[in-house]
Design an enzyme around this catalytic site. Structure first.
Site, PDB file in Angstrom:
ATOM      1  N   GLN A  34       0.917  -1.196  -0.049  1.00 27.37           N
ATOM      2  CA  GLN A  34      -0.195   0.013  -0.111  1.00 27.37           C
ATOM      3  C   GLN A  34       0.894   1.357  -0.074  1.00 27.37           C
ATOM      4  OE1 GLN A  34      -2.350  -1.517   3.407  1.00 27.37           O
ATOM      5  NE2 GLN A  34      -4.162  -0.761   2.321  1.00 27.37           N
ATOM      6  N   ASP A  36       3.887   1.321  -1.275  1.00 31.26           N
ATOM      7  CA  ASP A  36       4.529   1.515  -2.544  1.00 31.26           C
ATOM      8  C   ASP A  36       3.518   2.187  -3.552  1.00 31.26           C
ATOM      9  OD1 ASP A  36       6.874   0.612  -1.471  1.00 31.26           O
ATOM     10  OD2 ASP A  36       6.696  -1.731  -2.055  1.00 31.26           O
ATOM     11  N   GLU A 112      20.399   3.027  27.149  1.00 36.23           N
ATOM     12  CA  GLU A 112      20.148   2.790  25.867  1.00 36.23           C
ATOM     13  C   GLU A 112      21.098   1.995  25.251  1.00 36.23           C
ATOM     14  OE1 GLU A 112      20.782   6.705  24.260  1.00 36.23           O
ATOM     15  OE2 GLU A 112      19.455   7.742  25.541  1.00 36.23           O
ATOM     16  N   LYS A 114      23.677   0.632  22.852  1.00 37.10           N
ATOM     17  CA  LYS A 114      25.095   1.374  22.315  1.00 37.10           C
ATOM     18  C   LYS A 114      24.945   0.815  20.940  1.00 37.10           C
ATOM     19  CE  LYS A 114      29.754   2.965  22.782  1.00 37.10           C
ATOM     20  NZ  LYS A 114      30.135   3.004  21.368  1.00 37.10           N
ATOM     21  N   ASP A 116      25.947   0.048  17.270  1.00 32.97           N
ATOM     22  CA  ASP A 116      27.384  -0.096  16.573  1.00 32.97           C
ATOM     23  C   ASP A 116      27.257   0.597  15.195  1.00 32.97           C
ATOM     24  OD1 ASP A 116      30.096  -0.599  16.619  1.00 32.97           O
ATOM     25  OD2 ASP A 116      29.757  -2.783  16.503  1.00 32.97           O
ATOM     26  N   GLU A 175      22.736   7.983  15.606  1.00 39.64           N
ATOM     27  CA  GLU A 175      23.647   6.865  14.948  1.00 39.64           C
ATOM     28  C   GLU A 175      23.060   6.387  13.612  1.00 39.64           C
ATOM     29  OE1 GLU A 175      26.287   6.463  16.988  1.00 39.64           O
ATOM     30  OE2 GLU A 175      27.103   4.360  16.358  1.00 39.64           O
ATOM     31  N   TYR A 227      19.643  10.225  19.550  1.00 42.09           N
ATOM     32  CA  TYR A 227      19.646   9.994  21.126  1.00 42.09           C
ATOM     33  C   TYR A 227      20.098  11.299  21.788  1.00 42.09           C
ATOM     34  CZ  TYR A 227      24.175   8.644  19.310  1.00 42.09           C
ATOM     35  OH  TYR A 227      25.642   8.353  18.633  1.00 42.09           O
ATOM     36  N   LYS A 291      23.197   6.874  30.851  1.00 40.91           N
ATOM     37  CA  LYS A 291      23.366   8.284  31.043  1.00 40.91           C
ATOM     38  C   LYS A 291      22.574   8.798  32.262  1.00 40.91           C
ATOM     39  CE  LYS A 291      23.447   8.829  25.935  1.00 40.91           C
ATOM     40  NZ  LYS A 291      22.717   9.173  24.719  1.00 40.91           N
ATOM     41  N   LYS A 315      30.238  -1.544  27.990  1.00 39.62           N
ATOM     42  CA  LYS A 315      30.604  -2.552  27.211  1.00 39.62           C
ATOM     43  C   LYS A 315      29.986  -3.959  27.739  1.00 39.62           C
ATOM     44  CE  LYS A 315      32.434  -0.170  23.785  1.00 39.62           C
ATOM     45  NZ  LYS A 315      33.374  -0.629  22.975  1.00 39.62           N
ATOM     46  N   CYS A 409      40.996 -23.550  -9.787  1.00 38.36           N
ATOM     47  CA  CYS A 409      39.819 -23.797  -8.774  1.00 38.36           C
ATOM     48  C   CYS A 409      39.662 -25.106  -8.506  1.00 38.36           C
ATOM     49  CB  CYS A 409      38.639 -23.526  -9.894  1.00 38.36           C
ATOM     50  SG  CYS A 409      36.958 -23.980  -8.985  1.00 38.36           S
ATOM     51  N   CYS A 412      36.671 -27.167 -10.400  1.00 33.50           N
ATOM     52  CA  CYS A 412      36.776 -27.422 -11.818  1.00 33.50           C
ATOM     53  C   CYS A 412      38.132 -27.127 -12.368  1.00 33.50           C
ATOM     54  CB  CYS A 412      35.863 -26.627 -12.409  1.00 33.50           C
ATOM     55  SG  CYS A 412      36.515 -24.851 -12.915  1.00 33.50           S
ATOM     56  N   CYS A 427      37.401 -18.157  -9.775  1.00 33.45           N
ATOM     57  CA  CYS A 427      37.823 -19.200 -10.928  1.00 33.45           C
ATOM     58  C   CYS A 427      37.089 -18.596 -12.250  1.00 33.45           C
ATOM     59  CB  CYS A 427      36.625 -20.373 -10.357  1.00 33.45           C
ATOM     60  SG  CYS A 427      36.118 -21.477 -11.750  1.00 33.45           S
ATOM     61  N   CYS A 432      32.308 -24.413 -14.264  1.00 28.86           N
ATOM     62  CA  CYS A 432      32.546 -24.938 -13.093  1.00 28.86           C
ATOM     63  C   CYS A 432      31.168 -25.192 -12.299  1.00 28.86           C
ATOM     64  CB  CYS A 432      33.355 -23.908 -12.302  1.00 28.86           C
ATOM     65  SG  CYS A 432      33.668 -24.255 -10.464  1.00 28.86           S
TER      66      CYS A 432
HETATM   67  S1  IVH Z   1      25.670   9.543  23.315  1.00 33.68           S
HETATM   68  C1  IVH Z   1      28.007  12.969  24.607  1.00 33.68           C
HETATM   69  N1  IVH Z   1      24.303   7.492  22.872  1.00 33.68           N
HETATM   70  O1  IVH Z   1      29.096   5.658  20.858  1.00 33.68           O
HETATM   71  C2  IVH Z   1      27.088  11.853  24.178  1.00 33.68           C
HETATM   72  N2  IVH Z   1      26.234   7.493  22.033  1.00 33.68           N
HETATM   73  O2  IVH Z   1      31.726   5.728  22.220  1.00 33.68           O
HETATM   74  C3  IVH Z   1      27.769  11.211  22.948  1.00 33.68           C
HETATM   75  N3  IVH Z   1      26.689   5.669  20.358  1.00 33.68           N
HETATM   76  O3  IVH Z   1      30.104   8.847  19.369  1.00 33.68           O
HETATM   77  C4  IVH Z   1      26.869   9.904  22.391  1.00 33.68           C
HETATM   78  N4  IVH Z   1      24.928   4.430  20.697  1.00 33.68           N
HETATM   79  O4  IVH Z   1      28.839   7.357  17.992  1.00 33.68           O
HETATM   80  C5  IVH Z   1      25.206   8.132  22.855  1.00 33.68           C
HETATM   81  N5  IVH Z   1      22.668   5.521  22.617  1.00 33.68           N
HETATM   82  C6  IVH Z   1      23.878   6.128  22.410  1.00 33.68           C
HETATM   83  C7  IVH Z   1      24.862   5.487  21.448  1.00 33.68           C
HETATM   84  C8  IVH Z   1      25.938   6.424  21.200  1.00 33.68           C
HETATM   85  C9  IVH Z   1      26.244   4.482  20.059  1.00 33.68           C
HETATM   86  C10 IVH Z   1      28.096   5.895  19.878  1.00 33.68           C
HETATM   87  C11 IVH Z   1      28.183   7.299  19.390  1.00 33.68           C
HETATM   88  C12 IVH Z   1      29.392   7.879  20.206  1.00 33.68           C
HETATM   89  C13 IVH Z   1      30.037   6.589  20.562  1.00 33.68           C
HETATM   90  C14 IVH Z   1      30.802   7.014  21.879  1.00 33.68           C
END
Ligand code: IVH
Length: 671
Positions: A34, A36, A112, A114, A116, A175, A227, A291, A315, A409, A412, A427, A432
């Site tokens: 829909q 689209d 939150e 993190k 990647d 991000e 964020y 935070k 981490k 290869c 083959c 290859c 093949c």
């Molecule tokens: S806050 C001052 N929130 O992690 C606050 N960063 O290692 C700065 N990142 O450069 C960032 N998830 O690229 C924040 N929920 C999140 C995040 C986040 C990933 C990344 C971001 C930052 C790096 C710092």
């Protein structure tokens, strides 16, 4: 025009609303189909009235030209990074410090994922997205506005909810990343197209956002979550981070997930839950960002050098294990790409037993210098293919030797060769077996030789039963051979043989496309056929002659030249011709009802597919276009023709129904 303008506005509002439901609230109200349809209607309207296609229209996500380099952007407020903590003890230290500095007895945090990916900043002026940049060194980043515009979940216009006011300037941070599912599909596609694979979603996201051509970025499935925001005039101030995030959501922005956690115990529990649930998340995370919720406390704490005192990245322990590489060999993919694979002594990583790990390509193999007999660390990056992180040098056996890529290869025996990007070894054999199934399927596909009934399963059963080793073997199939296959009935065998027989009468363009030469899509095949109407002319064409073909650059010319020099490939082509395949040279007609005309196809026809109709028109020197305008000469309206038919009527364009279209076609000799 007035009504068109109104309709375009309505459509844009509807599309923006559905985007908001989908990306911000994660609760869509309509199906993809829909959505689209609405998008197509808007595209058609804008095709008809180009002045309606304003830069903030959702149809204009891929607009800009390729840049030579990225412009620098000085951030209005520095983009900070985060300090890391790796375990409970280090987090407790962080927490104690906060308590001491703030003189409070306890603190509420927001946790939150993190993400990647890659940090970015976005600027909206009067509700319109005007600029986006990478973090760079935190002070100066790169202007990647054109690329960010292609990110579907980034609203080009803010969409305020609940009557919130949109300040003149909004600057938000977040991000850009790739979802696991999208990453998988992206790598599958790259494998199919013979491109080097991305090692992980982060690399893929970073590489995609830093493409100079936004069209490239548009083909990569990027997502975005926000964020933080930079205080600007008119942006209300809130007491907590949670309220700030909720406000961003009300401006129509996709906001990262977040939960409140009270004190040390709250964060511990959230961290454990988040760590355990990380594989269930649709995107990759390498930790949890913690935070402080209270804005006032944040302000009092401030920052040290480049990171804030009020937040930390907690981490996750890496899901890595060490094990032994038993041997290294290569796998032959569909396009002949050889992927080095390490066979490991089975080991449990993140709850899953891993016994093989991809080394992606030769460069990666060399960079990590993995050898048989090595002790290595393996990692499962989310749901992605396990990979080798590093070698433990101290445990390397004294007699170990670097892995040598095979010169031939392993399947083959044809020569292997490095391709133009220099990263992949392939290859070069046309027959093949590892590549064969996919090649047969492509050969038989609708826009190639068009052998009806030749699907995936049949192609692979023909190959695995030894009935088909080359393209030409298809033409030597008979009923007896086919009936020896499982689940093959009389009737289907007859139909298939008839379809194979019909495919002998083909065109040079289909034939060249069917050969499945790397980089040669339908358009290139067409251009090649125009310059080389007979296939054998390509045996004696030198690189210069091939480079003169429309849209063929030096790299592709090299691939084509090598292809037609390889004896195996020549043998495969000769055998096809000997089997009775007759590629007709292209005949560009300069007279007749379709010569030089622009035709739009709409609705379904009972007697032919859209692709067939397109081919018939092009064969007669006509051009098929997607949208109706004053320049359209004919609209062929099949059943259920919609808005294009209406537009043709409005503009007085000549309309053909299926009957009339066929009659005009038949008035012409078949080319
Ligand atoms: S806050 C001052 N929130 O992690 C606050 N960063 O290692 C700065 N990142 O450069 C960032 N998830 O690229 C924040 N929920 C999140 C995040 C986040 C990933 C990344 C971001 C930052 C790096 C710092």
């Amino acid at each position: 025009m007035k009504t068109a303008e109104k309709r375009a506005r309505e459509l844009r509002q509807e599309l923006a609303h559905h985007n908001y439901r989908y990306y911000v609230l994660d609760s869509p109200e309509v199906s993809d189909a829909q959505y689209d349809r609405l998008m197509r209607e808007l595209q058609e309207l804008e095709g008809q009235y180009p002045q309606l296609a304003t830069p903030d229209s959702p149809t204009q996500r891929v607009g800009g030209e390729a840049a030579e380099k990225f412009e620098k952007v000085v951030h209005r407020a520095p983009m900070l990074s985060l300090a890391n903590v790796f375990n409970d003890e280090e987090f407790s230290d962080f927490h104690e410090r906060i308590l001491k500095l703030s003189n409070a007895s306890d603190v509420t945090y927001v946790c939150e994922p993190k993400l990647d990916g890659l940090a970015i900043t976005l600027r909206y002026e009067n509700g319109t997205f005007v600029q986006g940049a990478t973090r760079g060194d935190g002070t100066t980043g790169e202007d990647v506005t054109g690329n960010l515009r292609t990110v579907r979940s980034l609203p080009l216009q803010l969409l305020p909810q609940d009557g919130v006011k949109v300040p003149p300037v909004v600057e938000v941070r977040g991000e850009v990343f790739i979802r696991k599912e999208d990453f998988k599909k992206l790598n599958e596609k790259r494998e199919e197209e013979g491109e080097p694979l991305f090692a992980n979603p982060r690399n893929a996201a970073a590489g995609s956002l830093r493409q100079l051509d936004p069209k490239m970025t548009a083909s990569r499935p990027l997502s975005i979550y926000l964020y933080e925001y930079v205080p600007t005039e008119g942006m209300p101030s809130f007491e907590t981070h949670t309220e700030k995030l909720e406000h961003l959501k009300k401006l129509g922005l996709p906001v990262n997930r977040h939960v409140r956690a009270k004190g040390l115990d709250g964060v511990r529990a959230a961290h454990e839950a988040s760590r355990k649930g990380r594989h269930e998340l649709p995107f990759e995370v390498d930790g949890m960002v913690v935070k402080i919720d209270e804005e006032d406390l944040r302000k009092r704490l401030g920052q040290v050098s480049k990171s804030p005192r009020w937040a930390v990245a907690y981490k996750f322990p890496p899901e890595e294990e060490s094990t032994l590489v038993e041997l290294i060999d290569v796998q032959v993919g569909r396009t002949g790409a050889l992927t080095p694979v390490a066979h490991l002594k089975p080991v449990k990583v993140g709850g899953v037993t891993v016994s093989r790990a991809t080394l992606h390509n030769e460069d990666e193999l060399r960079r990590k210098d993995v050898r048989a007999g090595d002790t290595v660390f393996v990692r499962r990056a989310g749901d992605v293919i396990p990979e080798i992180v590093s070698v433990v040098p101290s445990k390397r056996p004294a007699d170990s030797k670097p892995y040598e890529f095979p010169k031939n290869c392993p399947v083959c025996g044809a020569k292997t060769a490095k391709d133009d990007e220099g990263a992949i070894i392939r290859c070069t054999g046309a027959s093949c077996p590892a590549q064969l199934v996919e090649k047969i399927r492509h050969f038989a596909s609708r826009t190639a030789m068009d052998i009806d009934g030749m699907g995936d399963k049949l192609a692979s059963s023909l190959v695995s039963n030894g009935l088909v080793k080359t393209f030409a073997d298809l033409y030597a199939l008979n009923k007896e051979k086919l009936l020896s296959l499982e689940r093959m009935g009389e009737k289907s065998a007859e139909n298939l043989l008839a379809a194979i027989d019909r495919s002998k009468q083909t065109t040079q363009r289909r034939f060249l496309y069917a050969l499945g030469i790397r980089h040669v899509g339908e358009a290139t095949a067409k251009a090649l056929a125009e310059s080389f109407p007979e296939v054998k002319q390509l045996y004696s064409a030198d690189i210069d002659a091939i480079t003169r073909v429309k849209d063929v650059g030096p790299t592709m010319a090299q691939v084509l030249f090598a292809f037609f020099q390889e004896p195996q490939n020549r043998a495969a082509i000769d055998a096809l011709l000997a089997a009775g395949v007759t590629p007709a040279p292209p005949q560009v007609t300069t007279s007749g009802p379709f010569a030089g005309k622009t035709v739009v196809l709409t609705g379904g026809m009972s007697g032919m597919s859209r692709d067939q109709a397109k081919e018939e028109i092009e064969r007669r020197g006509g051009k098929v276009s997607g949208s109706v305008s004053k320049k359209t000469d004919f609209v062929v309206a099949g059943e259920d023709a919609g808005s294009k038919l209406k537009k043709a009527q409005e503009l007085g364009v000549r309309i053909l129904d299926e009957q009339a279209f066929l009659k005009l076609l038949q008035g012409e000799a078949r080319g």
